[in-house]
Design an enzyme around this catalytic site. Structure first.
Site, PDB file in Angstrom:
ATOM      1  N   ARG A  71       3.571  20.911  -9.757  1.00  0.00           N
ATOM      2  CA  ARG A  71       2.251  21.541  -9.906  1.00  0.00           C
ATOM      3  C   ARG A  71       1.306  21.096  -8.807  1.00  0.00           C
ATOM      4  NH1 ARG A  71      -0.931  20.661 -15.065  1.00  0.00           N
ATOM      5  NH2 ARG A  71      -0.273  18.530 -14.724  1.00  0.00           N
TER       6      ARG A  71
ATOM      7  N   SER B  52       6.192  10.682 -10.578  1.00  0.00           N
ATOM      8  CA  SER B  52       6.645  10.049 -11.826  1.00  0.00           C
ATOM      9  C   SER B  52       8.022   9.423 -11.719  1.00  0.00           C
ATOM     10  CB  SER B  52       6.622  11.075 -12.963  1.00  0.00           C
ATOM     11  OG  SER B  52       5.341  11.622 -13.054  1.00  0.00           O
TER      12      SER B  52
ATOM     13  N   ASP C 190       2.610   9.156 -13.747  1.00  0.00           N
ATOM     14  CA  ASP C 190       2.060  10.018 -14.816  1.00  0.00           C
ATOM     15  C   ASP C 190       1.569   9.226 -16.015  1.00  0.00           C
ATOM     16  OD1 ASP C 190       4.626   9.297 -15.492  1.00  0.00           O
ATOM     17  OD2 ASP C 190       5.195  11.231 -16.313  1.00  0.00           O
TER      18      ASP C 190
END
Length: 917
Positions: free
Chosen positions: A539, A602, A656
């Site tokens: 994203r 992450s 994250d």
């Protein structure tokens, strides 16, 4: 020739006249299709009444739970004893059920008398007599040395609370043994059998004869889920969904319901179709006002109904020239066997004449035709009524299964069905007309009640053995409090190792400093770019933060990362990321803008500052080469340079989990822990700088990314790992790594379940022992299926649908086991997560020297958010293991996107403050 034709015409005219005469006289006994559909509807309503807790006490149709939970599946084998007590003799059977790839049953039996002094004497003596006969049978058949399960067919009304227990409500027939009513007949017989020290028998099932009929037929035809008896009495049973049975606790699976439909109409529900003959018969019966439906259907009454009709017709001068005999006046002189004989196809008229002459009558040809038609109307009405109630049961089954067409088999027994020449054909035809959406097969039962009791016992025995094996597997996933306390203590020790300079290199819990040194204070503002890489989707976000009102607006676009990029070269991966950023800036009209950027990455990284992160190792299916040991921020900068289209200010590389904590910290300043329970599993928290030996300085706090997924990689939790965990680990991309994560995260739970299902299927405990190709496929059982299967709102039918989508053809019992397996695996995951979290909150409490700690945990991840029980179990575990910590759980809203922007904003704020200082 002409004379022959004349005779034939005369006879057919005579027959037609007699039939019309009888039809007019018995007009009320002929039931139209509309009437039958109405009776069907009424019976449906009675079934509902009997199944509901509130209305059952006043319901005429009692719908008794039998605690028979499954039909034979063909895998039953072994020797079983069966005992049938309920008539003038009782029968003991040895039933050998052989598997050997084909269903085969061998039976040996012996009848024993039931003397009046025994069946009407003392209850204890009755059961001792039965036990003595059983001992004699076992001795004769050389069975004394064997331990055998027994099924008891006990044809008296009993209230059951489990399969092997039944409290006698009342004796019927000729039985009147004292002191048995309101006691459990199974425990009475068990006690009597204990007198025989050389006899080792377990009573596994108490069975009603109708249930026995269904089970006998179900052994030959697995589609059989209804049993009907049309004999001396009449009754039906069928397999009902547990969720519809209010009288029994639990919603899982199915149970056989003994309808006791003979009492349908006892509350007046059939008054409009009862005739004067039904009323007269009822008044002269042993139980006036009871068993109204049975009195219109069953063999005990059909002959008597015919007698009452013939008597009235004779009195009206419509038969026998108005003459009556003393036999015609005598109750019981016409039996159902006579009715059956009179309706035989060719010899029916000759039989009719013979039977009437035996009754002292002198019938004409016309009388014989009329009497034969009376029999037809009475027995046809019986078949019609039986068909209407059976059609109601079949409709209910179809609706329970939510199918448009139902394929099912009805097991049938009883003398009327067996000896009456026309009855089966009539019953079948009417049922098929009333339920055109059901494909029904009728199967005649062999030795229904006794063999059936053995089949119930065989199924109970199979299920008992299977249950033991299944429980053995599930027990591996049940963690005791001691085990959880041990996990908590080991996690605590690993946290300390990871913080110390000396032991940091050997620690399985990495305890990585993130250089995030503060939480949002509400003064953050501006436009920020955030990148989120952590799964198969990538994203890019634009985040606008406004100070004062703590308002955040976000715009984002999702891009796929193809497998060949995930597992290609590092350069290809970062070029793809930059291509996605360029597309997003173009899409947002921001081409050329230089914005501060936070990069949510992450994967485990070792950081030396907030904008430097060296990849320790890939997880979650990523395998891009030339990345491990490299600074991912530098790799991103290099890729931006190669593109040479825009420049970005990369302020922070973020995990994250840290983003999750920051997002919740923006709303709640008490939030100092971040937890991810999703595809992966991780935890971060604010640690005092004085405890972090890897970073210089003792002032303030810094967020530590624990990377706790690697907990146990040194073997410290091997005592709670199962062979299924080992299977999953060995088949993963990183064998021997991330062992704790593989027991707690969404990426692996479905795979653990799949391994268990394969093992249970190999043991013949699931899916009829057939391992489908789909079940052999790694990754087929996604964790989202666990969440769906474990949903409390989901009926077993829907669970079966999910399993069918996975190519698994499951029975109701299979679905229950799959649900249990999913529950055991996800419960253990939540408890392990809870034990790890308890270690951290307890550490924070002790570090701050507090008697009681209040703290908020920011949580994200699909497992926590979507699984119906995970969050509750995790919270309960933390509460139990850290009772002096008051922990609030706060769901994070987009930790990896919004969180990255907030970390960037906080870092910019702290940088600005440093400059000003």
């Amino acid at each position: 020739m002409f004379a022959v034709h004349l005779m034939a015409f005369y006879f057919s005219k005579l027959k037609e006249d007699q039939i019309k005469k009888v039809d007019r006289f018995l007009y009320h006994m002929r039931l139209s299709d509309d009437t039958l559909l109405d009776i069907m509807k009424r019976f449906r309503a009675e079934m509902e009444k009997g199944l509901a807790k509130d209305t059952n006490p006043t319901a005429a149709v009692k719908m008794l739970p039998t605690f028979v939970r499954a039909i034979p599946d063909g895998s039953e084998n072994g020797e079983f004893l069966s005992l049938d007590l309920g008539g003038s003799k009782f029968r003991v059977l040895k039933v050998q059920v052989a598997e050997e790839g084909k269903r085969h049953v061998q039976m040996e039996s012996q009848f024993y008398p039931t003397p009046n002094e025994i069946i009407r004497g003392n209850g204890t003596e009755l059961f001792e007599y039965v036990a003595d006969c059983l001992a004699d049978f076992m001795k004769t058949k050389d069975l004394k040395h064997k331990k055998l399960p027994l099924g008891l067919t006990f044809s008296f009304p009993c209230r059951q609370t489990k399969l092997e227990e039944g409290v006698l409500l009342s004796w019927t027939k000729k039985f009147k043994a004292r002191g048995v009513q309101d006691t459990d007949v199974v425990s009475r017989l068990t006690k009597a059998m204990r007198r025989h020290k050389d006899m080792d028998v377990d009573i596994l099932a108490l069975v009603n004869d109708t249930v026995g009929t269904m089970m006998t037929c179900a052994y030959d035809d697995p589609y059989c889920e209804v049993g009907v008896i049309v004999g001396t009495g009449t009754n039906a049973c069928y397999m009902e969904d547990m969720s519809n049975i209010d009288l029994v606790e639990g919603d899982e699976g199915r149970m056989c319901i003994n309808t006791e439909w003979g009492a349908f109409g006892d509350d007046g529900a059939l008054e409009d179709i009862r005739t004067e003959f039904d009323r007269e018969l009822d008044l002269g019966s042993l139980n006036p006002g009871k068993q109204m439906f049975e009195k219109m259907i069953s063999g005990l009454y059909l002959g008597e109904l015919v007698r009452l009709i013939l008597l009235k017709m004779a009195k009206a001068g419509l038969l026998f020239g108005g003459e009556k005999s003393s036999a015609l006046h005598t109750k019981g002189k016409i039996e159902t066997r006579h009715v059956a004989a009179m309706e035989k196809y060719k010899e029916g008229l000759a039989n009719t004449r013979e039977i009437l002459v035996d009754l002292g009558l002198e019938p004409s040809e016309a009388d014989c035709i009329a009497v034969q038609h009376v029999c037809t109307i009475v027995s046809f009405r019986s078949a019609n009524l039986c068909a209407a109630a059976l059609a109601a049961i079949l409709t209910r089954l179809r609706e329970n299964k939510k199918v448009e067409r139902l394929r099912t088999t009805v097991g049938v027994d009883g003398t009327v069905y067996k000896i009456h020449p026309q009855y089966p054909k009539r019953l079948h035809k009417v049922v098929r007309k009333l339920v055109p959406s059901c494909d029904v097969r009728f199967l005649l039962s062999e030795s229904g009640s006794t063999k059936g009791a053995a089949m119930v016992t065989a199924v109970a025995s199979r299920m008992q053995a299977q249950r033991k094996q299944i429980d053995k597997v599930l027990a591996l996933f049940r963690l005791t409090r001691e085990q959880l306390v041990d996990v908590q203590a080991k996690m605590r020790a690993e946290l300390e190792y990871g913080l110390k300079k000396k032991s940091h290199g050997l620690a399985t819990v990495r305890m990585l400093p993130t250089y995030v040194c503060g939480l949002p204070d509400g003064t953050e503002k501006g436009k920020f770019l955030a990148l989120d890489l952590g799964g198969t989707n990538f994203r890019v976000l634009l985040v606008k933060i406004r100070s004062g009102r703590r308002s955040v607006r976000m715009y984002n676009k999702i891009f796929a990362i193809p497998l060949e990029i995930m597992q290609g070269t590092g350069e290809e991966l970062f070029d793809h990321i930059v291509q996605c950023i360029a597309d997003f800036l173009d899409y947002m009209g921001l081409k050329g803008a230089s914005l501060p950027l936070g990069f949510t990455f992450s994967f485990p990284c070792r950081q030396t500052s907030i904008d430097k992160g060296t990849l320790i190792g890939w997880t979650k299916g990523f395998k891009a080469t030339d990345c491990e040991g490299e600074d991912v921020v530098d790799m991103l900068r290099e890729a931006i340079k190669r593109r040479n289209e825009f420049d970005l200010d990369i302020v922070a590389v973020v995990n994250d989990t840290v983003g999750t904590m920051m997002t919740c910290g923006y709303e709640d300043p008490n939030c100092e822990i971040g937890l991810i329970a999703g595809t992966g599993s991780n935890m971060c928290y604010m640690e005092d700088m004085r405890n972090i030996e890897m970073v210089e300085g003792d002032e303030g706090k810094m967020c530590i990314n624990t990377e706790w997924g690697g907990f146990g990689d040194n073997g410290c939790i091997d005592d709670i790992r199962t062979r299924y965990d080992t299977e999953v680990d060995e088949g993963s991309l990183n064998p021997g790594k991330q062992r704790y994560e593989k027991m707690t995260s969404g990426m692996y739970l479905g795979e653990i379940v799949r391994q268990i299902l394969i093992d249970l299927t190999k043991q013949g405990l699931l899916f009829r022992g057939q391992i489908s190709e789909r079940l052999r496929t790694r990754g087929i059982f996604e964790t989202k299926f666990l969440s769906q299967i474990e949903s409390d709102r989901l009926a077993l039918l829907q669970v079966r649908t999910i399993l069918q989508q996975l190519g698994l053809d499951s029975t109701c019992e299979d679905s229950i086991v799959v649900k249990e397996v999913c529950g055991a695996v996800s419960r253990r995951a939540a408890q392990l997560c809870g034990a790890g979290l308890a270690a951290i909150v307890e550490k924070r409490r002790e570090d701050q020297g507090l008697e009681h700690l209040r703290i908020t945990v920011g949580v994200d991840g699909t497992l926590y958010k979507l699984h119906p029980h995970f969050s509750r179990i995790l919270q309960e575990t933390v509460k139990e293991l850290a009772p002096r910590c008051d922990v609030t759980f706060m769901l994070s809203e987009d930790g990896s996107g919004k969180g990255a922007a907030l970390i960037t904003a906080v870092a910019k704020r702290l940088q600005q403050a440093q400059k000003e200082n």
